[in-house]
Design a protein around this motif. Structure first.
Motif, PDB file in Angstrom:
ATOM      1  N   ASN A   1       0.991  -1.364  -0.148  1.00  0.00           N
ATOM      2  CA  ASN A   1       0.009   0.127  -0.337  1.00  0.00           C
ATOM      3  C   ASN A   1       1.255   1.605   0.370  1.00  0.00           C
ATOM      4  OD1 ASN A   1       1.087   0.017   2.640  1.00  0.00           O
ATOM      5  ND2 ASN A   1      -0.700   0.439   3.391  1.00  0.00           N
ATOM      6  N   GLU A   2       2.127   1.236   0.014  1.00  0.00           N
ATOM      7  CA  GLU A   2       3.206   2.146   0.091  1.00  0.00           C
ATOM      8  C   GLU A   2       4.852   1.789  -0.300  1.00  0.00           C
ATOM      9  OE1 GLU A   2       2.497   5.816   1.215  1.00  0.00           O
ATOM     10  OE2 GLU A   2       0.688   4.424   2.282  1.00  0.00           O
ATOM     11  N   PRO A   3       5.256   2.571  -0.933  1.00  0.00           N
ATOM     12  CA  PRO A   3       6.538   2.372  -1.687  1.00  0.00           C
ATOM     13  C   PRO A   3       7.352   1.987  -0.646  1.00  0.00           C
ATOM     14  CG  PRO A   3       6.017   4.785  -1.991  1.00  0.00           C
ATOM     15  CD  PRO A   3       4.927   3.908  -0.982  1.00  0.00           C
ATOM     16  N   SER A   4       7.857   0.698   0.455  1.00  0.00           N
ATOM     17  CA  SER A   4       8.325   1.068   1.272  1.00  0.00           C
ATOM     18  C   SER A   4       7.866  -0.618   1.675  1.00  0.00           C
ATOM     19  CB  SER A   4       7.916   1.384   2.533  1.00  0.00           C
ATOM     20  OG  SER A   4       8.994   1.058   3.871  1.00  0.00           O
ATOM     21  N   LEU A   5       9.621  -1.827   1.983  1.00  0.00           N
ATOM     22  CA  LEU A   5       9.287  -2.906   2.373  1.00  0.00           C
ATOM     23  C   LEU A   5       8.748  -2.754   3.489  1.00  0.00           C
ATOM     24  CD1 LEU A   5      12.384  -4.088   1.533  1.00  0.00           C
ATOM     25  CD2 LEU A   5      10.532  -4.729   0.308  1.00  0.00           C
ATOM     26  N   SER A   6       8.568  -1.900   5.228  1.00  0.00           N
ATOM     27  CA  SER A   6       7.816  -1.914   5.971  1.00  0.00           C
ATOM     28  C   SER A   6       6.331  -1.567   5.678  1.00  0.00           C
ATOM     29  CB  SER A   6       8.191  -1.345   6.641  1.00  0.00           C
ATOM     30  OG  SER A   6       8.127   0.399   6.073  1.00  0.00           O
ATOM     31  N   SER A   7       5.792  -1.280   4.145  1.00  0.00           N
ATOM     32  CA  SER A   7       4.025  -1.195   4.826  1.00  0.00           C
ATOM     33  C   SER A   7       3.613  -2.534   4.024  1.00  0.00           C
ATOM     34  CB  SER A   7       4.120  -0.680   3.307  1.00  0.00           C
ATOM     35  OG  SER A   7       4.557  -0.921   1.898  1.00  0.00           O
ATOM     36  N   SER A   8       2.427  -2.523   4.708  1.00  0.00           N
ATOM     37  CA  SER A   8       1.538  -3.586   4.371  1.00  0.00           C
ATOM     38  C   SER A   8       1.567  -4.517   3.296  1.00  0.00           C
ATOM     39  CB  SER A   8       0.276  -3.298   5.002  1.00  0.00           C
ATOM     40  OG  SER A   8       0.070  -2.988   5.899  1.00  0.00           O
ATOM     41  N   VAL A   9       1.398  -5.675   2.948  1.00  0.00           N
ATOM     42  CA  VAL A   9       1.038  -6.150   1.456  1.00  0.00           C
ATOM     43  C   VAL A   9      -0.271  -6.478   2.058  1.00  0.00           C
ATOM     44  CG1 VAL A   9       1.349  -8.474   0.771  1.00  0.00           C
ATOM     45  CG2 VAL A   9       3.682  -7.160   1.912  1.00  0.00           C
ATOM     46  N   ILE A  10      -0.586  -5.710   0.135  1.00  0.00           N
ATOM     47  CA  ILE A  10      -2.158  -5.842   0.086  1.00  0.00           C
ATOM     48  C   ILE A  10      -2.820  -6.906  -0.896  1.00  0.00           C
ATOM     49  CG2 ILE A  10      -2.511  -4.110   0.961  1.00  0.00           C
ATOM     50  CD1 ILE A  10      -2.315  -3.063  -1.925  1.00  0.00           C
TER      51      ILE A  10
END
Length: 603
Positions: free
Chosen positions: A187-196
């Motif tokens: 949901n965001e351009p980051s490896l720490s963001s949620s996988v949707i």
């Protein structure tokens, strides 16, 4: 009488703009910072005006106006005054992070500075998106997820940052194809963001935006992000560009060898020295990632390449041990491995400078047993590190430093690989000659000297900064500066070296070459060392290191040289000096000349 008065008034109003032309307006975006503890603010642009206030170190002010070497600022929110520009440091607006480019080749080396002699910090790969921070000549300063440094401009495709978010790169990119199975959609351009969600190999996505190493897509009716390194990008003709697969989302096995690598399966066999650039590098029993790990070597270790296969190198290390390593983690050193460290009896060194120390051992801590004159020659008996053992009349052991002599044969084993250690921490003032209303000399086809000197200054500044030097530039744009203000900067910053950059001219268009000038004899060695490198790298006519009675040298209390880097009055040299390859050569020469100088005075 009345008519006569009207006539005089109109005449006066007409003459005023001619005598006092309108000064250019300066953008209020330009900022300066006070670089001294306390600086007087005066009522006008000169020391004769009354002091109306003071400003302190670190304070920032918008530039309202300029006149010669004085800058008009606003203090206390309402009162305007003038300060001396040589006690202020300039702040240029940063390049927008939205400026981006696409890497067009695999394994593009990211270097510490803008030049091939700078160490490799990492790599970026084909179709990877990078942020553009700065650009100078043929080099671009980039920021990427894993690498931040300089790359060759030739291997980047620039993206117009003015495009809107939804239409970003619409003309260049429309679709992408996923190259791995179960690619995470976030949901965001980051490896720490949620996988949707997940995407599988071969699925096509519509690209809406690219941000560094991430691609914005539409996923199940909502906006989402995927890693750009696992998407093969297709252009407007739907021709797929090659992208790289990976074993995981965070690690790729990239094939890297040269600055830009062309795919081939060539196998070569030769010996060449190289330095390990990875923190820890596996040594395997064959040229493949499937090879068994038999050992590991560390960053900075020196190895000998004895064979190259595809993009893997067979190396010799720790004596006679051999194995295969990934070639993209080795930095090759110039020249092949010498067959022997024993020198032929007829090989000699030639002393380059008067008063060169001859010592009893191969280190500057050993006592000096005699001093040699410029031009003297000595037979080489052996080489220890960067020092030559030489034969002197007393038959005693004697050594001379390799960087203060020349030899009768090329010795590639005395390298400049660590030249940055001699530049780190040094304060160097770069003075781009002329500027503003002072165009300097005009070339045979109309080239303005002031424009070429600023190019040279900008590239040289970036090279020196990358080596850790503290670089001060007298001007970073097209403005006029008095000679006194240039010298004042040298004094204020206690410059270790002041370099004034110029290009020459003469009535006879056939006159050509490079000249380095010094005023005080104590600066002759500095001029000679830079001149030697300039001639060696540019191959232009050597006009020598000469005495020159120039203001910026004569009035300068710091070590100073003035360099004339080619004749604009000579049509051939005028065309040559404007090229990026020449700018690369000439700035590298000055860089190495300075390193050699600082190295020589450190002993």
């Amino acid at each position: 009488m009345f008519k006569k008065g009207i006539t005089i008034l109109f005449t006066f109003l007409f003459i005023i703009p001619i005598i006092f032309p309108t000064l250019p307006a300066y953008s209020n975006e330009e900022e300066i910072t006070v670089s001294v503890d306390q600086l007087n603010v005066r009522g006008g642009p000169g020391l004769t005006y009354d002091i109306i206030g003071a400003v302190k170190r670190g304070e920032h002010y918008k530039v309202i106006d300029r006149e010669n070497d004085w800058v008009k600022i606003s203090i206390d929110g309402s009162k305007d005054g003038w300060v001396a520009s040589w006690y202020m440091s300039e702040q240029k607006p940063e390049v927008s992070a939205a400026s981006q480019a696409i890497v067009t080749v695999d394994g593009l080396r990211v270097r510490k500075g803008p030049g091939l002699h700078f160490g490799v910090l990492g790599f970026v790969n084909q179709d990877q998106y990078v942020n553009v921070l700065d650009s100078v000549e043929d080099w671009v300063h980039i920021s990427a997820k894993n690498s931040n440094g300089w790359v060759s401009k030739e291997y980047l495709q620039f993206i117009d940052s003015s495009e809107s978010e939804t239409d970003n790169q619409a003309n260049q990119i429309k679709k992408g194809k996923v190259t791995v199975n179960r690619l995470n959609v976030r949901n965001e351009p980051s490896l720490s963001s949620s996988v949707i969600g997940k995407l599988n190999e071969g699925e096509e996505v519509q690209i809406q935006q690219v941000q560094s190493d991430w691609i914005k897509i539409q996923y199940n009716g909502t906006k989402a992000w995927v890693s750009a390194q696992f998407v093969s990008i297709m252009d407007t003709n739907s021709e797929e560009k090659t992208s790289e697969n990976s074993e995981t989302e965070n690690e790729k096995a990239n094939d890297k060898n040269e600055e830009a690598i062309s795919p081939n399966n060539d196998e070569t066999s030769h010996e060449q020295l190289a330095i390990v650039t990875a923190s820890s590098l596996h040594v395997r029993d064959k040229s493949s990632l499937t090879g068994r790990i038999i050992d590991s070597i560390s960053k900075g270790d020196q190895v000998t390449i004895i064979e190259e296969k595809n993009k893997w190198n067979k190396i010799k290390y720790n004596g006679d041990q051999t194995g295969w390593v990934a070639g993209w983690y080795l930095e090759k050193l110039a020249g092949p491995v010498p067959d022997s460290e024993v020198y032929e009896e007829d090989n000699e060194v030639v002393i380059l400078y008067n008063g060169t120390n001859i010592r009893v051992g191969p280190d500057a801590t050993y006592p000096v047993i005699q001093r040699a004159k410029q031009g003297e020659t000595f037979k080489i008996l052996d080489k220890v590190g960067d020092w030559y053992e030489i034969e002197i009349s007393s038959k005693k052991e004697a050594y001379v430093a390799g960087w203060v002599v020349s030899t009768s044969r090329t010795d590639s084993s005395i390298e400049k690989a660590n030249e940055s250690q001699y530049l780190a921490g040094k304060t160097i003032v770069l003075d781009a000659g002329h500027g503003g209303i002072d165009r300097g000399t005009t070339g045979a086809t109309g080239t303005n000297e002031k424009e070429i000197t600023i190019r040279t200054s900008q590239l040289l500044a970036q090279k020196l900064k990358a080596a850790g030097a503290n670089v001060i530039v007298t001007r970073s744009d097209d403005r006029h500066l008095s000679l006194q203000s240039r010298v004042s900067l040298s004094h204020f910053y206690h410059a270790d070296v002041f370099i004034s950059l110029h290009y020459d001219s003469y009535d006879d268009p056939s006159v050509n070459g490079i000249t380095s000038y010094y005023y005080d004899s104590s600066n002759k060695q500095l001029a000679e060392m830079i001149q030697s490198e300039l001639v060696s790298k540019t191959k232009l006519n050597n006009r020598g290191a000469r005495y020159g009675d120039y203001f910026v040298l004569r009035e300068n209390n710091q070590p100073a040289v003035l360099l004339e880097l080619g004749y604009l009055s000579n049509p051939i040299e005028e065309a040559t000096v404007q090229t990026s390859p020449y700018q690369e050569q000439v700035t590298s020469a000055i860089y190495y000349g300075l390193a050699k100088y600082f190295k020589s005075i450190s002993y």
